[in-house]
Design an enzyme around this catalytic site. Structure first.
Site, mmCIF file in Angstrom:
data_model
loop_
_atom_site.group_PDB
_atom_site.id
_atom_site.type_symbol
_atom_site.label_atom_id
_atom_site.label_comp_id
_atom_site.label_asym_id
_atom_site.label_seq_id
_atom_site.Cartn_x
_atom_site.Cartn_y
_atom_site.Cartn_z
ATOM 1 N N LEU A 68 56.848 -11.891 2.808
ATOM 2 C CA LEU A 68 55.947 -11.669 1.683
ATOM 3 C C LEU A 68 54.561 -11.575 2.300
ATOM 4 C CD1 LEU A 68 56.180 -11.450 -1.411
ATOM 5 C CD2 LEU A 68 55.552 -13.860 -1.559
ATOM 6 N N ASP A 69 53.892 -10.456 2.106
ATOM 7 C CA ASP A 69 52.605 -10.231 2.753
ATOM 8 C C ASP A 69 51.630 -11.366 2.478
ATOM 9 O OD1 ASP A 69 53.472 -7.825 3.754
ATOM 10 O OD2 ASP A 69 52.553 -6.618 2.168
ATOM 11 N N ARG A 70 50.766 -11.604 3.434
ATOM 12 C CA ARG A 70 49.788 -12.691 3.318
ATOM 13 C C ARG A 70 48.990 -12.646 2.014
ATOM 14 N NH1 ARG A 70 45.329 -14.391 7.956
ATOM 15 N NH2 ARG A 70 44.844 -16.448 7.084
ATOM 16 N N HIS A 177 54.543 -2.690 3.010
ATOM 17 C CA HIS A 177 53.434 -2.383 2.105
ATOM 18 C C HIS A 177 53.811 -1.283 1.112
ATOM 19 C CE1 HIS A 177 50.515 -3.862 5.492
ATOM 20 N NE2 HIS A 177 51.189 -4.850 4.927
#
Length: 258
Positions: A68-70, A177
């Site tokens: 899970l992206d930052r 993304h």
């Protein structure tokens, strides 16, 4: 937890990570925006990670299952054994896990839409230096629908007002993304996206007291690899999301839709 005050963490939390689901094999937690899942060369300055926090919280080692992206907040699954991690990771790879997000984007979007737009893999300058640089675009598919519209009396350019949409996003593939790049492709970038977004609208939200990326992984559904039962998780609404919904005159019940 004083560590939650580090610079990139836009959601300070006093206490443990909220647990949404837990059994002897898996635990699903809410990850705040700005928190890395694990140590990364991309952010050497970071000192706090979801894996470390959850390990200390549970008193045992945990294993990552997906990313899970930052800057993205929301549901994160960790396994409690390497075997359990491998089993559920395979489910993610086979697209047997349903993930659903909400996002705030620039402009108006209504109705239901299906976007099939292949994406060339985004590579990080440091970590992907040795990776193949000329890969073909990979299939990338996202279903999305409009939940609500808002127009606020702040200008970001030639118009006296600014318009936004609340979307439900369902990625059917898992490209890096993907949601941020797909929304950029249709000219409705996600607010707070500093790579693929609109700087003027990002700045307005910061000035209104709403920093960070407005992308929230609020729902997760998978078949338990051991029991065969359906595990369906919904995240509690973070306070920062409650505040921005109020700013835009949106009711939080909009996020309850599947």
């Amino acid at each position: 937890m004083s560590d939650f005050t580090e610079q990139n963490l836009v959601e300070p939390i006093d206490g443990p990570l909220p647990i949404v689901f837990q059994d002897e094999h898996y635990v699903v937690v809410y990850k705040p925006a700005g928190l890395l899942v694990h140590r990364s060369w991309i952010a050497k300055q970071a000192t706090v990670f979801a894996m470390q926090l959850l390990r200390d919280q549970l008193g045992q080692y945990v294993y990552p299952v997906h990313r899970l992206d930052r800057p993205t907040c929301g549901l994160l699954v960790m396994a409690l054994s390497s075997e359990a991690a491998a089993k559920l990771s395979e489910c993610f790879s086979n697209r047997e896990v349903s993930k659903s997000y909400v996002a705030i984007v620039r402009g108006y979007i209504e109705g239901e839409h299906h976007l099939d737009y292949p994406l060339v893999e985004e590579q990080d300058q440091m970590t992907d230096a040795l990776a193949q640089q000329d890969k073909d675009a990979q299939p990338a598919v996202t279903d999305y629908r409009g939940l609500a519209l808002a127009e606020i009396s702040y200008s970001t350019g030639r118009f006296p007002t600014s318009r936004y949409s609340l979307l439900r996003l369902n990625p059917l593939t898992g490209r890096k993304h993907q949601l941020r790049r797909h929304m950029h492709h249709i000219s409705h970038p996600i607010i707070g996206d500093t790579t693929h977004g609109d700087g003027k609208h990002n700045r307005l939200f910061r000035e209104l007291g709403h920093p960070g990326l407005w992308l929230f992984a609020d729902q997760l559904r998978f078949t338990h690899p051991y029991s065969g039962e359906i595990v369906s998780c919904k995240s509690p609404l973070p306070p920062r999301w409650q505040r921005v919904l109020e700013q835009l005159s949106w009711n939080s019940s909009l996020l309850l839709s599947d």
